[in-house]
Design an enzyme around this catalytic site. Structure first.
Site, mmCIF file in Angstrom:
data_model
loop_
_atom_site.group_PDB
_atom_site.id
_atom_site.type_symbol
_atom_site.label_atom_id
_atom_site.label_comp_id
_atom_site.label_asym_id
_atom_site.label_seq_id
_atom_site.Cartn_x
_atom_site.Cartn_y
_atom_site.Cartn_z
ATOM 1 N N CYS A 1 46.899 -6.272 -23.398
ATOM 2 C CA CYS A 1 45.688 -6.933 -23.952
ATOM 3 C C CYS A 1 46.489 -8.663 -24.886
ATOM 4 O O CYS A 1 46.376 -9.582 -25.930
ATOM 5 C CB CYS A 1 46.213 -6.224 -25.662
ATOM 6 S SG CYS A 1 45.376 -5.010 -25.604
ATOM 7 N N CYS B 1 43.860 2.241 -29.760
ATOM 8 C CA CYS B 1 45.428 2.383 -29.540
ATOM 9 C C CYS B 1 45.923 1.710 -30.209
ATOM 10 O O CYS B 1 46.731 2.107 -30.066
ATOM 11 C CB CYS B 1 44.872 1.610 -27.871
ATOM 12 S SG CYS B 1 46.211 1.101 -27.253
ATOM 13 N N CYS C 1 51.144 -6.378 -26.387
ATOM 14 C CA CYS C 1 51.195 -5.163 -25.234
ATOM 15 C C CYS C 1 50.432 -6.543 -24.283
ATOM 16 O O CYS C 1 49.570 -7.091 -24.169
ATOM 17 C CB CYS C 1 49.946 -4.623 -26.056
ATOM 18 S SG CYS C 1 50.827 -3.257 -27.213
ATOM 19 N N CYS D 1 45.279 -5.970 -34.751
ATOM 20 C CA CYS D 1 45.785 -4.907 -34.666
ATOM 21 C C CYS D 1 45.502 -3.556 -35.950
ATOM 22 O O CYS D 1 45.732 -2.574 -35.717
ATOM 23 C CB CYS D 1 46.698 -4.360 -33.999
ATOM 24 S SG CYS D 1 48.556 -5.415 -34.888
#
Length: 254
Positions: A213, A128, A210, A238
């Protein structure tokens, strides 16, 4: 109590830190100036719209530096973050570019794995991140020889070694002008210059990514404990600021 009242405490030697930050940003603008007049500079700031990045964007604008700013709009940002982005687009003298993930890649991923895929496994969460952050980042950095981040050594153990200028990528330099700033320094500067910031910081979100998260943290928790809180600490990146391994650098083309 808002984030300024709670955190704005300059460290000893802050004025010297600020002078070093200004000097580093000016050096970056000079070293990666446009090749020809009228062209874009060869360096940009990657802004997550967090407190640190708003400080850097303020300095870039205030100093009149020829340094671009870009934001990765992942499609999963909080409404508060999107509102701050809109305000930055309206007020920044420097051009702010917004990069979004490829729509088809997002649609296919969600159709295949569902909207809650990030919670199912680290592999799916990183997929993602790759779709929503890493691929847009590559487009944002295309043609750039350097970039600027808001990384600080204090943020977490994984970021304890953050040089002012990082050449470990082997492809482009990364400038970290706030590397030795404390959280108190950041908020002291925001208060001093009345810099706009994400109101989620007032709700105990020191690190904002995000929406699925990111969560608020409790007193005494690590700065980044609210990011991917269900994962092991070692996995909590990430990919944007993960240094390449030595082997990958050795394999990189000259």
């Amino acid at each position: 109590m808002n984030a300024i009242a709670l955190n704005a405490r300059a460290s000893i030697g802050f004025d010297a830190k600020l002078d070093q930050t200004v000097a580093l940003l000016k050096q970056a603008a000079q070293d990666f100036a446009p090749v020809s007049a009228g062209e874009a500079s060869l360096i940009s700031q990657a802004s997550s719209l967090g407190a640190e990045d708003m400080v850097i964007s303020h300095l870039i604008n205030h100093l009149g530096l020829n340094i671009g700013i870009f934001v990765l709009e992942t499609g999963k940002l909080h409404s508060e973050t999107l509102a701050l982005l809109d305000r930055l687009l309206l007020t920044s003298h420097v051009k702010v570019e917004v990069f979004k993930p490829k729509a088809e890649a997002v649609v296919q991923f969600v159709a295949r794995e569902g909207n809650q895929a990030m919670y199912k496994s680290i592999a799916l969460r990183k997929t993602c991140c790759n779709i929503r952050k890493m691929e847009p980042l590559q487009r944002a950095l295309a043609g750039k020889q350097a970039w600027i981040t808001g990384l600080r050594r204090e943020q977490s153990g994984a970021r304890a070694v953050v040089p002012g200028i990082d050449h470990s990528d082997g492809q482009r330099a990364k400038f970290n002008p706030l590397a030795d700033w404390t959280w108190g320094d950041v908020w002291h500067f925001i208060a001093l210059h009345k810099i706009d910031y994400n109101p989620l910081h007032d709700q105990f979100y020191p690190s904002i990514g995000c929406a699925p998260c990111t969560r608020a943290i409790s007193l005494g928790e690590d700065f980044r404990s609210g990011r991917w809180w269900w994962e092991d600490e070692a996995a909590k990146e990430c990919g944007l600021h993960v240094a390449p391994s030595r082997s990958s650098l050795e394999k990189a083309p000259a």
